[in-house]
Design a protein around this motif. Structure first.
Motif, mmCIF file in Angstrom:
data_model
loop_
_atom_site.group_PDB
_atom_site.id
_atom_site.type_symbol
_atom_site.label_atom_id
_atom_site.label_comp_id
_atom_site.label_asym_id
_atom_site.label_seq_id
_atom_site.Cartn_x
_atom_site.Cartn_y
_atom_site.Cartn_z
ATOM 1 N N GLY A 26 0.737 -1.092 0.082
ATOM 2 C CA GLY A 26 -0.024 -0.044 0.035
ATOM 3 C C GLY A 26 0.910 1.304 -0.173
ATOM 4 N N GLN A 31 -3.796 2.241 3.520
ATOM 5 C CA GLN A 31 -4.048 1.260 2.702
ATOM 6 C C GLN A 31 -3.158 -0.111 3.021
ATOM 7 N N GLN A 32 -2.018 0.193 3.771
ATOM 8 C CA GLN A 32 -1.295 -0.995 4.386
ATOM 9 C C GLN A 32 -2.228 -1.456 5.482
ATOM 10 N N ASN A 35 -5.253 -3.652 3.706
ATOM 11 C CA ASN A 35 -4.603 -4.768 3.078
ATOM 12 C C ASN A 35 -4.402 -5.906 3.984
ATOM 13 N N LYS A 39 -5.778 -9.599 4.348
ATOM 14 C CA LYS A 39 -5.109 -10.709 4.211
ATOM 15 C C LYS A 39 -5.246 -11.720 5.143
ATOM 16 N N SER A 44 -10.842 -11.465 7.151
ATOM 17 C CA SER A 44 -11.077 -10.867 5.920
ATOM 18 C C SER A 44 -12.461 -11.433 5.272
ATOM 19 N N GLY A 56 -3.500 -7.682 -2.804
ATOM 20 C CA GLY A 56 -3.543 -6.259 -2.421
ATOM 21 C C GLY A 56 -4.956 -5.568 -3.128
ATOM 22 N N LEU A 57 -5.553 -5.040 -2.361
ATOM 23 C CA LEU A 57 -6.780 -3.848 -2.856
ATOM 24 C C LEU A 57 -6.205 -3.262 -4.080
ATOM 25 N N TYR A 169 -13.479 2.931 1.466
ATOM 26 C CA TYR A 169 -13.551 1.391 1.412
ATOM 27 C C TYR A 169 -14.800 0.807 0.947
#
Length: 203
Positions: A26, A31-32, A35, A39, A44, A56-57, A169
């Motif tokens: 990310g 973002q990180q 993700n 994961k 999830s 990753g997205l 999101y």
């Protein structure tokens, strides 16, 4: 002594490889973290086959022009209503307030909501629901719109709040139809292409 050094070097190598595997994907911390959540099989929303291949997205490029300060106006004594979801379930919400702001030189307004089931849970008591659609909806972004996390504590003393459209999101039903997700109300449409934040999920 040589044996000890050899074992030590192996341990360092394993540690380095382990860190590489755990590297967060990310461009930003947001973002990180998102993700990392996707994961993690224990939390999830992804189906097993999608989780297996998850890398990753997808996000639009980070764009500071989609960070803005909104003026917050509280809606007093708002009635409860049942918000439709992606399933037959309807969930109780109420309008919490109006957010007025400017993006790309245009003024917009979004309604922020409060889930009446959610606020009964201590850890979520300050949570607000801010869904929206825009001109990317159904193409580059998810067909039912996107969400932004806000808390009542984000509202400042001068009745302003920062909106960062980079930190958006998708509802979980974008990844798995076993979830029941609130549908974005029609009045929360932005007549602009919000080319920031999460993109639609490519299965």
């Amino acid at each position: 002594m040589k044996k000890i050094v050899f074992v030590f070097l192996i341990l360092i190598s394993i540690s380095c490889n382990s860190n590489k595997k755990r590297a967060l994907v990310g461009k930003t911390t947001y973002q990180q973290e998102l993700n990392a959540q996707f994961k993690d099989a224990s939390v999830s929303p992804l189906k097993k086959k999608d989780l297996k291949n998850f890398k990753g997205l997808d996000f639009f490029p980070v764009d500071s022009s989609f960070i803005t300060i909104a003026k917050f106006s509280k809606i007093e004594n708002a009635p409860t209503f049942l918000l439709p979801t992606s399933t037959d379930i309807k969930k109780p919400y109420k309008e919490f307030g109006k957010l007025t702001f400017t993006l790309q030189g245009k003024q917009f307004q979004l309604t922020v909501y409060q889930g009446l089931e959610t606020i009964k849970i201590e850890k979520y008591k300050n949570e607000l629901y801010l869904p929206f659609t825009d001109l990317t909806t159904g193409n580059e972004s998810y067909v039912a719109g996107r969400y932004m996390d806000l808390q009542t504590t984000d509202i400042r003393e001068n009745n302003t709040v920062e909106l960062n459209f980079n930190n958006t999101y998708n509802p979980y039903c974008a990844y798995n139809d076993n979830f029941s997700c609130p549908i974005t109300p029609r009045n929360n449409h932005l007549d602009i292409a919000v080319t920031a934040g999460i993109k639609t999920f490519k299965k």
